[in-house]
Design a protein around this motif. Structure first.
Motif, PDB file in Angstrom:
ATOM      1  N   TRP A 112       0.833  -1.202   0.000  1.00 28.60           N
ATOM      2  CA  TRP A 112       0.000   0.000   0.000  1.00 28.60           C
ATOM      3  C   TRP A 112       0.865   1.248   0.000  1.00 28.60           C
ATOM      4  O   TRP A 112       0.618   2.185  -0.766  1.00 28.60           O
ATOM      5  CB  TRP A 112      -0.937   0.007   1.219  1.00 28.60           C
ATOM      6  N   ALA A 113       1.873   1.290   0.858  1.00 31.01           N
ATOM      7  CA  ALA A 113       2.749   2.459   0.927  1.00 31.01           C
ATOM      8  C   ALA A 113       3.455   2.679  -0.404  1.00 31.01           C
ATOM      9  O   ALA A 113       3.547   3.812  -0.889  1.00 31.01           O
ATOM     10  CB  ALA A 113       3.764   2.291   2.054  1.00 31.01           C
ATOM     11  N   VAL A 135      -1.192   4.323   6.665  1.00 29.20           N
ATOM     12  CA  VAL A 135      -1.966   5.553   6.748  1.00 29.20           C
ATOM     13  C   VAL A 135      -1.481   6.455   5.623  1.00 29.20           C
ATOM     14  O   VAL A 135      -0.287   6.656   5.450  1.00 29.20           O
ATOM     15  CB  VAL A 135      -1.789   6.240   8.122  1.00 29.20           C
ATOM     16  N   VAL A 136      -2.429   6.988   4.842  1.00 30.64           N
ATOM     17  CA  VAL A 136      -2.108   7.832   3.694  1.00 30.64           C
ATOM     18  C   VAL A 136      -2.532   9.266   4.002  1.00 30.64           C
ATOM     19  O   VAL A 136      -3.667   9.505   4.419  1.00 30.64           O
ATOM     20  CB  VAL A 136      -2.825   7.314   2.426  1.00 30.64           C
ATOM     21  N   ARG A 137      -1.613  10.195   3.797  1.00 34.19           N
ATOM     22  CA  ARG A 137      -1.883  11.614   4.044  1.00 34.19           C
ATOM     23  C   ARG A 137      -2.328  12.273   2.744  1.00 34.19           C
ATOM     24  O   ARG A 137      -1.723  12.070   1.711  1.00 34.19           O
ATOM     25  CB  ARG A 137      -0.626  12.297   4.574  1.00 34.19           C
ATOM     26  N   TYR A 138      -3.402  13.080   2.809  1.00 37.74           N
ATOM     27  CA  TYR A 138      -3.865  13.798   1.634  1.00 37.74           C
ATOM     28  C   TYR A 138      -3.809  15.305   1.816  1.00 37.74           C
ATOM     29  O   TYR A 138      -4.137  16.065   0.906  1.00 37.74           O
ATOM     30  CB  TYR A 138      -5.273  13.363   1.209  1.00 37.74           C
ATOM     31  N   GLY A 139      -3.389  15.763   2.967  1.00 32.23           N
ATOM     32  CA  GLY A 139      -3.264  17.197   3.231  1.00 32.23           C
ATOM     33  C   GLY A 139      -2.271  17.432   4.345  1.00 32.23           C
ATOM     34  O   GLY A 139      -1.586  16.507   4.800  1.00 32.23           O
ATOM     35  N   GLN A 140      -2.209  18.659   4.818  1.00 32.08           N
ATOM     36  CA  GLN A 140      -1.237  19.008   5.854  1.00 32.08           C
ATOM     37  C   GLN A 140      -1.817  18.983   7.268  1.00 32.08           C
ATOM     38  O   GLN A 140      -1.065  18.994   8.234  1.00 32.08           O
ATOM     39  CB  GLN A 140      -0.651  20.398   5.561  1.00 32.08           C
ATOM     40  N   GLY A 141      -3.128  18.940   7.393  1.00 29.06           N
ATOM     41  CA  GLY A 141      -3.758  18.960   8.707  1.00 29.06           C
ATOM     42  C   GLY A 141      -3.645  17.630   9.437  1.00 29.06           C
ATOM     43  O   GLY A 141      -3.390  16.586   8.828  1.00 29.06           O
ATOM     44  N   ILE A 146      -6.017   8.985   5.668  1.00 28.17           N
ATOM     45  CA  ILE A 146      -6.926   7.856   5.506  1.00 28.17           C
ATOM     46  C   ILE A 146      -6.137   6.601   5.865  1.00 28.17           C
ATOM     47  O   ILE A 146      -5.188   6.243   5.167  1.00 28.17           O
ATOM     48  CB  ILE A 146      -7.463   7.744   4.064  1.00 28.17           C
ATOM     49  N   PRO A 147      -6.513   5.948   6.964  1.00 29.89           N
ATOM     50  CA  PRO A 147      -5.847   4.691   7.323  1.00 29.89           C
ATOM     51  C   PRO A 147      -6.524   3.534   6.596  1.00 29.89           C
ATOM     52  O   PRO A 147      -7.684   3.641   6.192  1.00 29.89           O
ATOM     53  CB  PRO A 147      -6.081   4.604   8.831  1.00 29.89           C
TER      54      PRO A 147
END
Length: 173
Positions: A112-113, A135-141, A146-147
């Motif tokens: 996945w990574a 866990v995938v990051r889609y922004g900076q917050g 999304i895990p």
């Protein structure tokens, strides 16, 4: 076992897992191409934010389920190293998981990574005692992630009797 005093002793090799994230491997690239072909292409992480990332992640999860990819046992092999009796678990590269269509939780998390990194998304493999997930990051917050419970592609692995949806796999993670 008596030499394992804390969590770090058990997972001291976790930092080596980063070397097994292979977003530029030709086999990983082809796998991602098959996933994105089904979605009409993607600009994950660039346009669309969380909705676009969730869309491509769902497509990947569904593709894994449809192609029969499976989570396999994590029992390991009993081994004696010097005077220490232990369990050894061999971890394969994402390309090997794709080729065999099965993997351990750590192997699925690394796959996945690798796929998400190939799409230009930042991902993190989290290690918890006895398990790994991505866990995938889609922004900076802080909440812009999304895990994914990678093992949910095999329903019995997560205690389910029916196929587990992508949304449920995210909720489980």
């Amino acid at each position: 076992a008596s030499e394992l005093l804390n969590w770090y002793d058990m997972f001291a090799t976790a930092s080596f897992a980063a070397a097994m994230v292979t977003p530029n491997d030709p086999v990983v690239k082809e796998f991602v191409a098959e996933v994105t072909k089904r979605t009409g292409g993607t600009t994950a992480g660039i346009v669309g934010g969380g909705q676009e990332v969730a869309r491509i992640m769902k497509a990947m999860y569904d593709y894994m389920c449809e192609t029969g990819m499976r989570y396999t046992s994590d029992a390991g092999v009993p081994t004696k190293i010097g005077d220490v009796q232990t369990i050894v678990q061999t971890v394969r590269l994402p390309r090997d998981v794709i080729m065999s269509n099965e993997g351990l939780c750590i192997e699925l998390a690394l796959l996945w990574a690798s796929c998400m990194e190939h799409l230009g998304l930042q991902s993190t493999v989290y290690f918890i005692p006895g398990h790994a997930l991505t866990v995938v990051r889609y922004g900076q917050g802080d909440g812009e992630v999304i895990p994914i419970e990678c093992t949910a592609i095999t329903p019995m692995a997560v205690g389910a009797k029916e196929p587990v949806t992508f949304e449920k796999a995210v909720q489980m993670a």
